[in-house]
Enzyme design. Structure first.
Site, PDB file in Angstrom:
ATOM      1  N   ASN A  13       0.868  -1.183   0.000  1.00 34.18           N
ATOM      2  CA  ASN A  13       0.000   0.000   0.000  1.00 34.18           C
ATOM      3  C   ASN A  13       0.897   1.223   0.000  1.00 34.18           C
ATOM      4  O   ASN A  13       1.525   1.542   1.006  1.00 34.18           O
ATOM      5  CB  ASN A  13      -0.901  -0.033   1.245  1.00 34.18           C
ATOM      6  CG  ASN A  13      -1.713   1.247   1.397  1.00 34.18           C
ATOM      7  OD1 ASN A  13      -1.803   2.053   0.465  1.00 34.18           O
ATOM      8  ND2 ASN A  13      -2.310   1.435   2.566  1.00 34.18           N
ATOM      9  N   TRP A  14       0.953   1.885  -1.141  1.00 37.41           N
ATOM     10  CA  TRP A  14       1.868   3.037  -1.264  1.00 37.41           C
ATOM     11  C   TRP A  14       1.301   4.318  -0.653  1.00 37.41           C
ATOM     12  O   TRP A  14       1.987   5.337  -0.639  1.00 37.41           O
ATOM     13  CB  TRP A  14       2.204   3.275  -2.748  1.00 37.41           C
ATOM     14  CG  TRP A  14       2.948   2.155  -3.392  1.00 37.41           C
ATOM     15  CD1 TRP A  14       3.420   1.016  -2.767  1.00 37.41           C
ATOM     16  CD2 TRP A  14       3.320   2.035  -4.761  1.00 37.41           C
ATOM     17  NE1 TRP A  14       4.048   0.209  -3.679  1.00 37.41           N
ATOM     18  CE2 TRP A  14       4.000   0.811  -4.911  1.00 37.41           C
ATOM     19  CE3 TRP A  14       3.135   2.844  -5.882  1.00 37.41           C
ATOM     20  CZ2 TRP A  14       4.508   0.382  -6.136  1.00 37.41           C
ATOM     21  CZ3 TRP A  14       3.628   2.429  -7.104  1.00 37.41           C
ATOM     22  CH2 TRP A  14       4.319   1.201  -7.230  1.00 37.41           C
ATOM     23  N   LYS A  15       0.040   4.260  -0.235  1.00 34.69           N
ATOM     24  CA  LYS A  15      -0.608   5.442   0.353  1.00 34.69           C
ATOM     25  C   LYS A  15      -0.432   6.636  -0.607  1.00 34.69           C
ATOM     26  O   LYS A  15      -0.408   6.435  -1.816  1.00 34.69           O
ATOM     27  CB  LYS A  15      -0.059   5.710   1.754  1.00 34.69           C
ATOM     28  CG  LYS A  15      -0.119   4.439   2.626  1.00 34.69           C
ATOM     29  CD  LYS A  15       0.149   4.670   4.071  1.00 34.69           C
ATOM     30  CE  LYS A  15       0.034   3.333   4.805  1.00 34.69           C
ATOM     31  NZ  LYS A  15       0.139   3.460   6.250  1.00 34.69           N
ATOM     32  N   HIS A 103      -9.410   1.350   5.315  1.00 37.79           N
ATOM     33  CA  HIS A 103      -8.088   1.524   5.931  1.00 37.79           C
ATOM     34  C   HIS A 103      -8.246   2.451   7.143  1.00 37.79           C
ATOM     35  O   HIS A 103      -9.057   3.377   7.114  1.00 37.79           O
ATOM     36  CB  HIS A 103      -7.099   2.116   4.916  1.00 37.79           C
ATOM     37  CG  HIS A 103      -5.694   2.073   5.411  1.00 37.79           C
ATOM     38  ND1 HIS A 103      -5.196   2.994   6.302  1.00 37.79           N
ATOM     39  CD2 HIS A 103      -4.685   1.194   5.178  1.00 37.79           C
ATOM     40  CE1 HIS A 103      -3.934   2.684   6.587  1.00 37.79           C
ATOM     41  NE2 HIS A 103      -3.604   1.604   5.920  1.00 37.79           N
ATOM     42  N   GLU A 105      -6.575   4.854   8.089  1.00 34.34           N
ATOM     43  CA  GLU A 105      -6.399   6.274   7.765  1.00 34.34           C
ATOM     44  C   GLU A 105      -7.695   6.848   7.177  1.00 34.34           C
ATOM     45  O   GLU A 105      -8.031   8.003   7.407  1.00 34.34           O
ATOM     46  CB  GLU A 105      -5.201   6.447   6.810  1.00 34.34           C
ATOM     47  CG  GLU A 105      -3.887   6.252   7.560  1.00 34.34           C
ATOM     48  CD  GLU A 105      -2.746   5.686   6.747  1.00 34.34           C
ATOM     49  OE1 GLU A 105      -2.790   5.710   5.505  1.00 34.34           O
ATOM     50  OE2 GLU A 105      -1.784   5.187   7.380  1.00 34.34           O
ATOM     51  N   GLU A 175      -4.770  -4.555  11.072  1.00 31.52           N
ATOM     52  CA  GLU A 175      -3.739  -3.511  11.187  1.00 31.52           C
ATOM     53  C   GLU A 175      -3.942  -2.735  12.485  1.00 31.52           C
ATOM     54  O   GLU A 175      -4.749  -1.794  12.514  1.00 31.52           O
ATOM     55  CB  GLU A 175      -3.839  -2.543  10.006  1.00 31.52           C
ATOM     56  CG  GLU A 175      -3.559  -3.168   8.663  1.00 31.52           C
ATOM     57  CD  GLU A 175      -3.028  -2.148   7.669  1.00 31.52           C
ATOM     58  OE1 GLU A 175      -1.928  -2.370   7.156  1.00 31.52           O
ATOM     59  OE2 GLU A 175      -3.684  -1.121   7.435  1.00 31.52           O
ATOM     60  N   GLY A 181       3.147   2.722  10.650  1.00 32.65           N
ATOM     61  CA  GLY A 181       4.093   3.806  10.411  1.00 32.65           C
ATOM     62  C   GLY A 181       4.878   4.219  11.644  1.00 32.65           C
ATOM     63  O   GLY A 181       5.528   5.264  11.664  1.00 32.65           O
ATOM     64  N   SER A 221       3.999  -1.678  10.182  1.00 32.67           N
ATOM     65  CA  SER A 221       5.471  -1.684  10.281  1.00 32.67           C
ATOM     66  C   SER A 221       6.097  -3.022   9.911  1.00 32.67           C
ATOM     67  O   SER A 221       7.120  -3.413  10.486  1.00 32.67           O
ATOM     68  CB  SER A 221       5.929  -1.247  11.680  1.00 32.67           C
ATOM     69  OG  SER A 221       5.509   0.076  11.940  1.00 32.67           O
ATOM     70  N   GLY A 243       5.123   1.541   4.432  1.00 26.73           N
ATOM     71  CA  GLY A 243       6.435   2.153   4.186  1.00 26.73           C
ATOM     72  C   GLY A 243       7.427   1.246   3.476  1.00 26.73           C
ATOM     73  O   GLY A 243       8.087   1.671   2.523  1.00 26.73           O
TER      74      GLY A 243
HETATM   75  P1  13P Z   1       3.357   0.691   7.536  1.00 23.88           P
HETATM   76  O1  13P Z   1       3.844  -0.622   6.995  1.00 23.88           O
HETATM   77  O2  13P Z   1       4.069   1.885   6.966  1.00 23.88           O
HETATM   78  O3  13P Z   1       3.296   0.673   9.032  1.00 23.88           O
HETATM   79  O4  13P Z   1       1.837   0.854   7.029  1.00 23.88           O
HETATM   80  C1  13P Z   1       0.950  -0.165   7.249  1.00 23.88           C
HETATM   81  C2  13P Z   1      -0.297   0.141   6.516  1.00 23.88           C
HETATM   82  O5  13P Z   1      -1.067   0.991   6.904  1.00 23.88           O
HETATM   83  C3  13P Z   1      -0.550  -0.607   5.273  1.00 23.88           C
HETATM   84  O6  13P Z   1      -1.860  -0.393   4.853  1.00 23.88           O
END
Ligand code: 13P
Length: 265
Positions: A13-15, A103, A105, A175, A181, A221, A243
């Site tokens: 997931n590149w966000k 998600h 976020e 998650e 993150g 993470s 990430g």
């Molecule tokens: P990180 O791997 O950067 O913690 O992000 C996890 C995430 O939200 C994947 O959707």
């Protein structure tokens, strides 16, 4: 269905990172690092921002790459007066296979509710794609001991209206919000405990068959050094990686988790 018959799914997931030029470079680098053999044992989906999807699709199809195309979100309606939103129909037309839904976020920063997540799951299924439904608790919820209540409630809402067969076709990503993150990962045994609870929730809401088929990812993470132990858990069928998926070398090592010992990763 026993754990070994579920195909692992590693998703990047590149966000809101990588413009479409950068996205092409990342996929090209990954292509050199991940061989055809790797795809014999694992599915890999890439979830670039919407504006990159067409470019990544073109590359995947022109070079016959084995990466599955993913999106990070979509609207629950197929069309209409929803300025700025993206229809699941459009994603399906771009040969998107997996769509991340709910998600944390989106839930925390953009006010997505369990009901919206439920409607998006239905929309993704209606358009013949696979939802990756995200669930997870905040740090306060974990400390208050309400992790299972929160996660179970989110799974229950997401599955409302799903047939047992549809429930079994889903991917659920556990998650924990405090691990996203932050560099903090749930221990493999904590991840296993919650993923097992998700699977039994699917069993009670849908069927034992659906519970055996549903794929459950861990996210938060995830790095090359932590993936192997997570994947060794019986109810962890994959990872949703943020990430670390932006770095082709690190992400390739995550995809190739079987080949590396944690210490050398
Ligand atoms: P990180 O791997 O950067 O913690 O992000 C996890 C995430 O939200 C994947 O959707």
């Amino acid at each position: 269905m026993p754990a070994e018959t579920r195909r692992p799914l590693i998703s990047g997931n590149w966000k809101m990172n990588q413009n479409h030029y950068e996205a092409i470079q990342v996929v090209q680098k990954l292509t050199y690092l991940v061989g055809k053999d790797d795809f014999e044992t694992v599915d890999v989906s890439l979830h670039p921002p919407f504006t990159d999807i067409r470019s990544v699709q073109t590359l995947i199809e022109a070079d016959d790459l084995r990466f599955a195309l993913g999106a990070q979100n979509c609207h629950s309606e197929d069309k209409g007066a929803f300025t700025g939103e993206v229809s699941p129909v459009f994603l399906q037309k771009l040969n998107v296979s997996y769509v991340i839904v709910g998600h944390s976020e989106r839930r925390e920063l953009f006010g997505e509710t369990d009901a919206m997540v439920r409607d998006k799951v239905a929309a993704v299924l209606r358009n013949k794609m696979t939802p990756i439904v995200c669930v997870g608790e905040t740090l306060e919820e974990r400390e208050a001991g309400t992790t299972m209540d929160k996660v179970t409630k989110q799974v229950r809402a997401a599955l409302e209206g799903c047939s047992p067969a549809q429930a079994g076709s889903l991917v659920v990503a556990y998650e924990p919000i405090w691990a996203i993150g932050t560099g903090r990962t749930a221990t493999a045994s904590d991840a296993q405990e919650v993923c097992a609870a998700i699977r039994s929730t699917v069993a009670s809401l849908a069927s034992a068959e659906a519970a055996g088929a549903v794929r459950i990812q861990y996210g938060g993470s995830v790095k090359a050094g932590t993936i192997k132990e997570l994947m060794a858990q019986p109810d962890v069928d994959g990872a949703l990686v943020g990430g670390a998926s932006l770095d082709p070398e690190e992400f390739a090592r995550i995809i190739q988790y079987r080949l590396h010992e944690p210490s050398e990763a």
